[in-house]
Design a protein around this motif. Structure first.
Motif, PDB file in Angstrom:
ATOM      1  N   ARG A 209      17.663 -28.779  52.881  1.00 17.15           N
ATOM      2  CA  ARG A 209      16.343 -29.245  53.297  1.00 17.15           C
ATOM      3  C   ARG A 209      15.278 -28.466  52.531  1.00 17.15           C
ATOM      4  O   ARG A 209      15.327 -27.238  52.470  1.00 17.15           O
ATOM      5  N   PRO A 210      14.289 -29.166  51.981  1.00 21.58           N
ATOM      6  CA  PRO A 210      13.240 -28.473  51.227  1.00 21.58           C
ATOM      7  C   PRO A 210      12.404 -27.583  52.141  1.00 21.58           C
ATOM      8  O   PRO A 210      12.363 -27.773  53.362  1.00 21.58           O
ATOM      9  N   VAL A 211      11.718 -26.641  51.534  1.00 21.51           N
ATOM     10  CA  VAL A 211      10.934 -25.667  52.292  1.00 21.51           C
ATOM     11  C   VAL A 211       9.879 -26.355  53.138  1.00 21.51           C
ATOM     12  O   VAL A 211       9.664 -26.003  54.314  1.00 21.51           O
ATOM     13  N   TRP A 212       9.204 -27.374  52.593  1.00 18.57           N
ATOM     14  CA  TRP A 212       8.143 -28.030  53.353  1.00 18.57           C
ATOM     15  C   TRP A 212       8.693 -28.686  54.612  1.00 18.57           C
ATOM     16  O   TRP A 212       8.034 -28.679  55.662  1.00 18.57           O
ATOM     17  N   LEU A 213       9.911 -29.235  54.525  1.00 18.44           N
ATOM     18  CA  LEU A 213      10.506 -29.897  55.686  1.00 18.44           C
ATOM     19  C   LEU A 213      10.899 -28.876  56.742  1.00 18.44           C
ATOM     20  O   LEU A 213      10.675 -29.090  57.948  1.00 18.44           O
ATOM     21  N   GLN A 214      11.466 -27.765  56.307  1.00 20.49           N
ATOM     22  CA  GLN A 214      11.822 -26.717  57.253  1.00 20.49           C
ATOM     23  C   GLN A 214      10.579 -26.146  57.934  1.00 20.49           C
ATOM     24  O   GLN A 214      10.592 -25.852  59.133  1.00 20.49           O
ATOM     25  N   THR A 215       9.501 -26.013  57.172  1.00 17.82           N
ATOM     26  CA  THR A 215       8.272 -25.427  57.715  1.00 17.82           C
ATOM     27  C   THR A 215       7.598 -26.367  58.710  1.00 17.82           C
ATOM     28  O   THR A 215       7.267 -25.967  59.831  1.00 17.82           O
ATOM     29  N   LEU A 216       7.398 -27.614  58.306  1.00 16.27           N
ATOM     30  CA  LEU A 216       6.687 -28.552  59.177  1.00 16.27           C
ATOM     31  C   LEU A 216       7.506 -28.951  60.400  1.00 16.27           C
ATOM     32  O   LEU A 216       6.948 -29.485  61.366  1.00 16.27           O
ATOM     33  N   SER A 217       8.809 -28.703  60.371  1.00 17.77           N
ATOM     34  CA  SER A 217       9.650 -29.001  61.535  1.00 17.77           C
ATOM     35  C   SER A 217       9.489 -27.968  62.646  1.00 17.77           C
ATOM     36  O   SER A 217       9.954 -28.184  63.772  1.00 17.77           O
ATOM     37  N   GLN A 218       8.837 -26.864  62.347  1.00 16.93           N
ATOM     38  CA  GLN A 218       8.645 -25.827  63.359  1.00 16.93           C
ATOM     39  C   GLN A 218       7.599 -26.284  64.381  1.00 16.93           C
ATOM     40  O   GLN A 218       6.524 -26.749  64.009  1.00 16.93           O
ATOM     41  N   PRO A 219       7.899 -26.168  65.672  1.00 18.22           N
ATOM     42  CA  PRO A 219       7.024 -26.705  66.721  1.00 18.22           C
ATOM     43  C   PRO A 219       5.599 -26.170  66.700  1.00 18.22           C
ATOM     44  O   PRO A 219       4.695 -26.830  67.197  1.00 18.22           O
ATOM     45  N   ARG A 220       5.382 -25.009  66.139  1.00 11.72           N
ATOM     46  CA  ARG A 220       4.041 -24.428  66.192  1.00 11.72           C
ATOM     47  C   ARG A 220       3.015 -25.296  65.472  1.00 11.72           C
ATOM     48  O   ARG A 220       1.848 -25.331  65.865  1.00 11.72           O
ATOM     49  N   TRP A 221       3.438 -26.013  64.427  1.00 12.83           N
ATOM     50  CA  TRP A 221       2.503 -26.874  63.706  1.00 12.83           C
ATOM     51  C   TRP A 221       2.120 -28.086  64.540  1.00 12.83           C
ATOM     52  O   TRP A 221       0.979 -28.521  64.543  1.00 12.83           O
ATOM     53  N   LEU A 222       3.089 -28.614  65.268  1.00 17.55           N
ATOM     54  CA  LEU A 222       2.802 -29.724  66.177  1.00 17.55           C
ATOM     55  C   LEU A 222       1.862 -29.267  67.287  1.00 17.55           C
ATOM     56  O   LEU A 222       0.889 -29.969  67.611  1.00 17.55           O
ATOM     57  N   LEU A 223       2.130 -28.093  67.860  1.00 20.66           N
ATOM     58  CA  LEU A 223       1.284 -27.594  68.944  1.00 20.66           C
ATOM     59  C   LEU A 223      -0.134 -27.324  68.456  1.00 20.66           C
ATOM     60  O   LEU A 223      -1.107 -27.600  69.162  1.00 20.66           O
ATOM     61  N   LEU A 224      -0.256 -26.808  67.252  1.00 20.01           N
ATOM     62  CA  LEU A 224      -1.582 -26.564  66.685  1.00 20.01           C
ATOM     63  C   LEU A 224      -2.342 -27.874  66.513  1.00 20.01           C
ATOM     64  O   LEU A 224      -3.531 -27.953  66.866  1.00 20.01           O
ATOM     65  N   PHE A 225      -1.666 -28.885  66.008  1.00 17.10           N
ATOM     66  CA  PHE A 225      -2.333 -30.160  65.796  1.00 17.10           C
ATOM     67  C   PHE A 225      -2.722 -30.806  67.126  1.00 17.10           C
ATOM     68  O   PHE A 225      -3.813 -31.373  67.256  1.00 17.10           O
TER      69      PHE A 225
END
Length: 341
Positions: A209-225
């Protein structure tokens, strides 16, 4: 085909989200405030969930080649319900308004439903376009192209489509603006990207999995949005539907986080039950909401009782209708096929 538990969870979520979104539409006849706006935030993802799942499942099941008769099967089980329920809803509206100051011509009303897709069945037109797109994707071997750049381009196209349409006040008849594929194309490529990085069998080699996919899959980005969406809601700066610019990054983050968080988590019986009747519930529940309003009235009961009654009649009525319809093949084709779970 391998049973993908995450899809069961997502389909149940999408079904409940669409159901509750229309439920709030009915409650808004009596209450409409920032609380109901906040309740709509997770519900705007309902329609995108169904569209995403349709492509994801086909990409897993058929990969690089669809079977003969693929499109005809989709026509039978998608477009026939569109015609059936379109007739039911358009006729019911014409009958309800007949003799009033808001009366409509039966043929003009039918045209608004069938040709302009002016009812919640517009989803079926979008889905049919996705099925045709996946057929073309395999027919012309477009799977040779890497889907990630196409995903980013599709997100920009879809955001630009909704943004420009609203900024320029483009308002074609019915829901024609909504059924255009440009507003939903990001879902097609999001599904292809996630299938590419999904281990389809326990022994399969997973592409890293590419780095961007691993990063954006982390729940903190969803919670921030989500936090930003909530703040914008209190400022009354958002409109709430699945056809908004902000829904696109929201859905991408939501899907990445849930596909990661639900990985390997077996769906319980109630989730699978909702899955089995999800198509029938999607199609029929507004009919039972309207029936409740007609027989009971909108303002005759306390709000809490009225809200609960809508949920009970809408859910039970839709499931029972789908059970009866699926006792015959013709009934399943006309009123929504029950999924085999």
């Amino acid at each position: 085909m391998q049973k993908i538990e995450e899809i069961y969870w997502l389909r149940a979520y999408g079904c409940v989200a669409v159901f509750l979104f229309h439920w709030l539409d009915h409650l808004n006849q009596r209450v409409d405030n920032v609380v109901t706006d906040l309740m709509r935030i997770p519900l705007v993802l309902g329609t995108p969930v169904f569209l995403f799942i349709s492509v994801f499942v086909f990409a897993v099941r058929y990969d690089k080649q669809v079977p003969p008769g693929f499109l005809w099967q989709r026509v039978k089980y998608v477009m026939l319900p569109y015609l059936t329920y379109g007739f039911i809803y358009s006729t019911a509206q014409w009958w309800q308004l007949a003799g009033s100051d808001s009366s409509v011509n039966v043929w003009e009303n039918a045209k608004a439903y069938f040709i302009y897709a002016g009812w919640h069945g517009y989803f079926l037109i979008i889905a049919m376009q996705f099925y045709a797109a996946y057929w073309a994707f395999t027919r012309w071997q477009l799977w040779r192209l890497h889907p990630v750049p196409w995903l980013w381009g599709a997100c920009l196209v879809s955001m630009a489509y909704w943004g420009l349409a609203y900024a320029l006040a483009i308002e074609p008849p019915g829901y024609l603006l909504w059924v255009a594929p440009l507003g939903w194309i990001y879902l097609f490529f999001l599904a292809l990207v996630l299938v590419r990085y999904y281990p389809l069998t326990p022994s399969s080699q997973l592409i890293e999995r590419p780095v961007w996919l691993q990063t954006l899959s982390q729940p903190r980005w969803l919670l921030l949005f989500v936090g930003l969406i909530v703040l914008a809601t209190f400022e009354y700066r958002l409109s709430f539907s699945s056809k908004e610019v902000w829904v696109i990054p929201f859905f991408v983050l939501f899907t990445l986080a849930l596909m990661r968080g639900l990985k390997g988590r077996k769906a319980p019986g109630w989730v699978r039950y909702i899955n089995a009747y999800s198509f029938g519930i999607y199609l029929a529940h507004p009919m039972f909401f309207t029936l409740t309003d007609t027989l009971v009235g909108i303002s005759t009961l306390p709000l809490a009782v009225y809200a609960l009654l809508l949920i009970m009649v809408g859910s039970v009525g839709s499931i029972l209708l789908n059970k009866v319809a699926n006792t015959t093949t013709l009934g399943a084709m006309l009123l929504g096929k029950r999924l085999k779970i």
